[in-house]
Design a protein around this motif. Structure first.
Motif, PDB file in Angstrom:
ATOM      1  N   ALA A 100     -10.375  -8.467   6.437  1.00 20.94           N
ATOM      2  CA  ALA A 100      -9.457  -7.099   6.484  1.00 20.94           C
ATOM      3  C   ALA A 100     -10.758  -6.187   5.598  1.00 20.94           C
ATOM      4  O   ALA A 100     -11.461  -6.546   5.117  1.00 20.94           O
ATOM      5  N   GLN A 111       0.349  -5.572   6.862  1.00 23.49           N
ATOM      6  CA  GLN A 111       0.651  -5.038   5.679  1.00 23.49           C
ATOM      7  C   GLN A 111      -0.509  -4.622   4.949  1.00 23.49           C
ATOM      8  O   GLN A 111      -1.478  -5.292   4.799  1.00 23.49           O
ATOM      9  N   GLY A 112      -0.495  -3.485   4.569  1.00 28.61           N
ATOM     10  CA  GLY A 112      -1.691  -2.990   3.785  1.00 28.61           C
ATOM     11  C   GLY A 112      -1.283  -3.403   2.178  1.00 28.61           C
ATOM     12  O   GLY A 112      -0.235  -3.116   1.708  1.00 28.61           O
ATOM     13  N   MET A 161      -3.442  -9.202   6.235  1.00 30.88           N
ATOM     14  CA  MET A 161      -3.617  -7.941   5.603  1.00 30.88           C
ATOM     15  C   MET A 161      -4.134  -6.876   6.518  1.00 30.88           C
ATOM     16  O   MET A 161      -5.058  -7.136   7.320  1.00 30.88           O
ATOM     17  N   ALA A 162      -3.738  -5.567   6.800  1.00 30.59           N
ATOM     18  CA  ALA A 162      -4.163  -4.563   7.475  1.00 30.59           C
ATOM     19  C   ALA A 162      -5.500  -4.133   6.657  1.00 30.59           C
ATOM     20  O   ALA A 162      -6.564  -3.937   7.280  1.00 30.59           O
ATOM     21  N   ASP A 163      -5.327  -4.173   5.390  1.00 33.18           N
ATOM     22  CA  ASP A 163      -6.609  -3.757   4.555  1.00 33.18           C
ATOM     23  C   ASP A 163      -6.233  -4.150   3.150  1.00 33.18           C
ATOM     24  O   ASP A 163      -5.048  -4.417   2.587  1.00 33.18           O
ATOM     25  N   ARG A 189      -2.597  -2.889  -1.877  1.00 31.48           N
ATOM     26  CA  ARG A 189      -3.583  -2.586  -2.866  1.00 31.48           C
ATOM     27  C   ARG A 189      -3.523  -3.147  -3.907  1.00 31.48           C
ATOM     28  O   ARG A 189      -2.348  -3.621  -4.646  1.00 31.48           O
ATOM     29  N   ARG A 208       0.535  -1.259  -0.018  1.00 38.63           N
ATOM     30  CA  ARG A 208       0.059  -0.042  -0.059  1.00 38.63           C
ATOM     31  C   ARG A 208       0.782   1.339   0.051  1.00 38.63           C
ATOM     32  O   ARG A 208       0.454   2.155  -0.481  1.00 38.63           O
ATOM     33  N   THR A 233      -6.962  -2.350  -0.568  1.00 39.41           N
ATOM     34  CA  THR A 233      -7.489  -1.134  -1.043  1.00 39.41           C
ATOM     35  C   THR A 233      -7.598  -1.307  -2.766  1.00 39.41           C
ATOM     36  O   THR A 233      -6.787  -1.988  -3.439  1.00 39.41           O
TER      37      THR A 233
END
Length: 505
Positions: free
Chosen positions: A288, A231-232, A255-257, A234, A216, A259
């Motif tokens: 996430a 870890q993000g 995953m933190a998120d 994307r 990310r 995107t």
């Protein structure tokens, strides 16, 4: 002058004859190599389909047993086995069910292939259903359309012999004809899940655009299985094609998120293939946040768990998209919602003392395009090789009528030639020599005793028949091709000698 002109004409005819022979040789060689298996190979086809079509747009589609604890499904539910009531639950509360059984006036909001089990539930539980109910086995169930005062009322399903308002019960918001409740199931669950399993496996090896995972915050590609805790990630989708994201279960939980730089659409769908082999195909999912998308994009996302045997939504944010886990015992024991369809082998929506999340009605509404390994016939497979079972021979005469003088493998200098015929039959215009020929017109029938008489005519004897179409032997074709190439080369060589002789004369 006359001799030089005649010689030049003969030289030209020999050159044309050589070219014709070489052309025939090339054609025969192409046919031979085609028959030998070197023709263009059959090409794979692109298969485009909706992998969730067998689920008939049900919000939850379960092969065997379903337990209802809490809370609700906005759309219809179907289970091929028993339905166990273990709490209060709402079904099809938005009245969006679309499957209507033959002969019914309203859609089926709840389909039970087996029977209803009322024995596991606290006494206060009620399953509220909007639209009709279908039950394949009414053993242990009473279907009532009248209350304790014999008044005509909406339909209730209760334990056998129990009163209209007894609990646990299934309570409809309409009056359904008793005979239409059962005891038949309008859905072939065995057939549907055989297809869903096949679709899930095929999607896992789907050949389409592979979406890279990017860090990310940094321009770094993260390989499958290497997402670090917190870890993000994307992703950017390729517009207008099927997109595939390949992850492990550990990746999802680390995953933190997730995107989305570009959102999925109907023509840019996203398939997420999840490998849970690292945890023995049992997966507790801490979902996430999926940033950049919402329920509007959920119909174009599919989470595929082909080999997972236990899938538990343990915590986290909303799952955007449908879940295909045809071999899994599915359970949601958190407030996490699913915006899409849930397809599983068995299912528990909630659990004792634990509320499950809601299932929102965003049915899958896209198609995936994958390269299929099934060969398709290419045009060359049907046009280049012989298509009949008749035996053929490469020993046909290709040139004009022969002269009176026999040859020994080389054309004689005085033999008349034709103006380069390009077919296996003699040309209709006749010989082009300065005096007519009288004897031994050439034939398309091969000789059995060796070379025939003269001119530019070339016929080999004792060639034998070629293998018929469908035979595995291709040696005769290759030999014939080589023979024609050699003959053509010989004619060209003689023509070259003639040309030099004519020039010197």
């Amino acid at each position: 002058m006359h001799n030089r002109s005649a010689s030049a004409r003969r030289t030209r005819r020999l050159s044309l004859a050589g070219a014709a022979a070489l052309t025939a040789a090339v054609a025969a060689t192409a046919i031979a190599f085609n028959a030998a298996g070197t023709a263009p190979v059959a090409q794979a086809a692109t298969v485009t389909y909706d992998p969730l079509a067998p689920a008939l747009d049900f919000n939850a589609f379960v092969e065997n047993e379903t337990e209802l604890h809490s809370t609700e499904s906005e759309g219809a539910m179907a289970t091929g086995g028993n339905l166990v009531i273990r709490g209060s639950y709402n079904v099809n509360i938005h009245e969006v069910a679309s499957f209507t059984a033959p002969g019914d006036a309203r859609p089926s909001a709840l389909v039970v292939g087996g029977r209803v089990d009322y024995s596991q539930d606290p006494a206060t539980s009620v399953v509220q259903v909007h639209d009709y109910v279908k039950v394949g086995d009414l053993t242990g169930t009473s279907v009532l359309n009248t209350d304790n005062n014999n008044a005509s009322v909406n339909t209730h399903l209760v334990a056998s012999g129990s009163a209209y308002d007894s609990t646990p019960r299934i309570e409809l918001n309409v009056q359904q004809p008793i005979a239409s409740v059962g005891p038949t199931s309008p859905i072939d669950f065995d057939s549907a899940f055989a297809q869903l399993r096949e679709n899930s496996q095929n999607l896992y090896v789907c050949d389409a655009y592979k979406v890279p995972m990017n860090d990310r915050d940094r321009p770094v590609v993260v390989p499958k299985g290497e997402v670090a805790p917190g870890q993000g990630i994307r992703i950017s989708l390729q517009p207008g094609v099927t997109n595939i994201l390949e992850v492990t279960g550990e990746d999802l939980n680390n995953m933190a998120d997730l995107t989305f730089d570009t959102p999925p659409t109907a023509d840019t769908p996203l398939l997420i293939n999840v490998d849970t082999s690292g945890t023995g195909n049992e997966f507790d999912w801490d979902v996430a946040t999926q940033a950049g998308i919402s329920g509007n994009q959920a119909p174009y996302i599919l989470w595929n768990f082909p080999d997972t045997t236990r899938l538990n939504i343990a915590s986290g944010d909303t799952v955007e998209g449908s879940i295909l886990a045809p071999n899994a015992d599915y359970r949601n024991v958190s407030p996490t919602n699913v915006e899409g369809q849930v397809i599983a082998k068995n299912a528990k929506f909630g659990d004792l003392g634990q509320n499950g999340g809601e299932i929102h009605y965003f049915p899958f509404a896209a198609e995936f395009s994958c390269e299929d390994d099934t060969p398709t016939e290419s045009p060359s497979d049907t046009t280049d090789a012989p298509t009949t079972d008749e035996e053929t021979t490469p020993c046909e005469t290709t040139d004009a009528p022969s002269s009176e003088e026999p040859t020994t493998g080389e054309p004689t200098t005085d033999a008349p030639t034709t103006e380069a015929p390009t077919t296996d039959a003699p040309t209709s215009d006749g010989p082009t020599t300065e005096q007519p020929t009288t004897d031994a017109p050439s034939s398309d029938t091969p000789s059995s005793d060796g070379p025939t008489t003269g001119g530019g005519s070339t016929t080999k004897g004792d060639c034998g028949p070629l293998a018929s179409t469908g035979s595995s032997s291709t040696a005769p074709l290759l030999i014939a091709a080589g023979t024609l190439v050699a003959v053509g080369a010989g004619v060209v060589a003689v023509a070259s000698i003639r040309r030099r002789s004519a020039k010197n004369s």
